[in-house]
Design a protein around this motif. Structure first.
Motif, mmCIF file in Angstrom:
data_model
loop_
_atom_site.group_PDB
_atom_site.id
_atom_site.type_symbol
_atom_site.label_atom_id
_atom_site.label_comp_id
_atom_site.label_asym_id
_atom_site.label_seq_id
_atom_site.Cartn_x
_atom_site.Cartn_y
_atom_site.Cartn_z
ATOM 1 N N GLY A 1 -40.677 -15.126 12.001
ATOM 2 C CA GLY A 1 -41.055 -14.483 13.253
ATOM 3 C C GLY A 1 -42.538 -14.183 13.365
ATOM 4 O O GLY A 1 -42.939 -13.379 14.194
ATOM 5 N N CYS A 2 -43.355 -14.847 12.526
ATOM 6 C CA CYS A 2 -44.814 -14.657 12.582
ATOM 7 C C CYS A 2 -45.313 -14.928 13.994
ATOM 8 O O CYS A 2 -44.946 -15.911 14.619
ATOM 9 C CB CYS A 2 -45.502 -15.594 11.593
ATOM 10 N N ALA A 3 -46.190 -14.017 14.493
ATOM 11 C CA ALA A 3 -46.699 -14.149 15.859
ATOM 12 C C ALA A 3 -47.655 -15.339 15.983
ATOM 13 O O ALA A 3 -47.942 -15.781 17.094
ATOM 14 C CB ALA A 3 -47.404 -12.867 16.276
ATOM 15 N N GLY A 4 -48.187 -15.819 14.879
ATOM 16 C CA GLY A 4 -49.030 -17.016 14.915
ATOM 17 C C GLY A 4 -50.504 -16.741 15.078
ATOM 18 O O GLY A 4 -51.336 -17.543 14.705
ATOM 19 N N THR A 5 -50.844 -15.567 15.661
ATOM 20 C CA THR A 5 -52.260 -15.238 15.841
ATOM 21 C C THR A 5 -52.491 -13.777 15.505
ATOM 22 O O THR A 5 -51.573 -12.967 15.455
ATOM 23 C CB THR A 5 -52.722 -15.465 17.300
ATOM 24 N N ALA B 1 -55.827 -17.615 13.668
ATOM 25 C CA ALA B 1 -54.479 -18.012 13.285
ATOM 26 C C ALA B 1 -53.947 -17.089 12.191
ATOM 27 O O ALA B 1 -54.678 -16.720 11.281
ATOM 28 C CB ALA B 1 -54.497 -19.453 12.787
ATOM 29 N N CYS B 2 -52.675 -16.696 12.309
ATOM 30 C CA CYS B 2 -52.032 -15.895 11.261
ATOM 31 C C CYS B 2 -51.285 -16.831 10.332
ATOM 32 O O CYS B 2 -50.529 -17.681 10.772
ATOM 33 C CB CYS B 2 -51.063 -14.874 11.862
ATOM 34 N N ARG B 3 -51.515 -16.668 9.042
ATOM 35 C CA ARG B 3 -50.849 -17.512 8.051
ATOM 36 C C ARG B 3 -49.977 -16.664 7.130
ATOM 37 O O ARG B 3 -49.830 -16.965 5.956
ATOM 38 C CB ARG B 3 -51.894 -18.279 7.228
ATOM 39 N N CYS B 4 -49.430 -15.558 7.671
ATOM 40 C CA CYS B 4 -48.676 -14.637 6.812
ATOM 41 C C CYS B 4 -47.382 -15.258 6.303
ATOM 42 O O CYS B 4 -46.866 -14.850 5.272
ATOM 43 C CB CYS B 4 -48.404 -13.314 7.527
ATOM 44 N N GLY B 5 -46.843 -16.234 7.033
ATOM 45 C CA GLY B 5 -45.652 -16.928 6.570
ATOM 46 C C GLY B 5 -44.360 -16.150 6.759
ATOM 47 O O GLY B 5 -43.285 -16.611 6.334
ATOM 48 N N ASN C 1 -54.285 -7.756 3.465
ATOM 49 C CA ASN C 1 -54.182 -8.756 4.522
ATOM 50 C C ASN C 1 -53.148 -8.334 5.560
ATOM 51 O O ASN C 1 -52.252 -7.536 5.281
ATOM 52 C CB ASN C 1 -53.790 -10.113 3.931
ATOM 53 N N HIS C 2 -53.271 -8.930 6.742
ATOM 54 C CA HIS C 2 -52.280 -8.702 7.795
ATOM 55 C C HIS C 2 -51.030 -9.517 7.526
ATOM 56 O O HIS C 2 -51.097 -10.666 7.072
ATOM 57 C CB HIS C 2 -52.857 -9.113 9.152
ATOM 58 N N SER C 3 -49.874 -8.928 7.799
ATOM 59 C CA SER C 3 -48.636 -9.694 7.869
ATOM 60 C C SER C 3 -47.871 -9.240 9.098
ATOM 61 O O SER C 3 -47.919 -8.065 9.475
ATOM 62 C CB SER C 3 -47.772 -9.483 6.627
ATOM 63 N N CYS C 4 -47.161 -10.188 9.715
ATOM 64 C CA CYS C 4 -46.317 -9.829 10.863
ATOM 65 C C CYS C 4 -45.068 -9.091 10.379
ATOM 66 O O CYS C 4 -44.334 -8.518 11.181
ATOM 67 C CB CYS C 4 -45.958 -11.075 11.655
ATOM 68 N N ARG C 5 -44.794 -9.155 9.061
ATOM 69 C CA ARG C 5 -43.710 -8.356 8.466
ATOM 70 C C ARG C 5 -44.280 -7.635 7.248
ATOM 71 O O ARG C 5 -44.044 -8.023 6.101
ATOM 72 C CB ARG C 5 -42.540 -9.271 8.090
HETATM 73 ZN ZN LIG Z 1 -48.030 -13.671 10.930
#
Ligand SMILES: [Zn+2]
Length: 158
Positions: A153-157, A146-150, A102-106
């Motif tokens: 600083g999650c970009a949100g999308t 929508a990004c739900r990585c949690g 899955n994608h994560s912003c971190r």
């Molecule tokens: Zn995210």
């Protein structure tokens, strides 16, 4: 304290060379697939993975970028990696556990393209049981998902 003892066979004195034409197993660590708090199914470390080590590869059907974009249209979950300006790999039918990354912003992995192959490397030490994540970068969703990585600083999308 009881101690776990195992009887190990002695190491063979000579390790036979790999026969020609049979590639080394590109999957370097034990991984499991299971429900993800981020989205659908995810891939998890089944053992400790040290920072910077290659975790494994994502293999799939080699297709053109034009075909990749056609396939990605209107599909909620897809794993296609563009490996060059013209070539892509569709891992949707792959049996490699990393297709569930899955994608994560971190993220804790980074994707590296090596001569048309898609490899994932650990960005930091990863504990057993941690979900393996990667930054998808510019995705086909173009920020509409929508990004739900949690992550902080999650970009949100996506
Ligand atoms: Zn995210």
């Amino acid at each position: 304290m009881p101690q776990l003892r195992t009887l190990a066979a002695p190491e063979p004195a000579n390790v036979l060379p790999r026969p020609r034409g049979i590639p080394a197993d590109p999957q370097k660590f034990a991984l499991t697939v299971g429900p993800s708090a981020i989205d659908g199914q995810g891939v998890f470390a089944a053992e400790a993975i040290p920072a910077r080590r290659k975790i494994g590869e994502l293999r799939g059907e080699p297709i053109s970028v034009a075909e990749a974009r056609r396939r990605a249209r209107g599909v909620a979950r897809i794993m296609i990696v563009e490996v060059s300006e013209r070539r892509a790999i569709d891992a949707s039918a792959s049996t490699d556990a990393l297709r569930f990354a899955n994608h994560s912003c971190r993220p804790n992995m980074v994707l590296k393209l090596q001569q048309g192959r898609v490899a994932f490397h650990a960005l930091r030490d990863i504990d057993p049981g941690e979900e393996l994540t990667v930054g998808y970068g510019r995705s086909h969703h173009l920020g509409r998902l929508a990004c739900r990585c949690g992550a902080p600083g999650c970009a949100g999308t996506l």
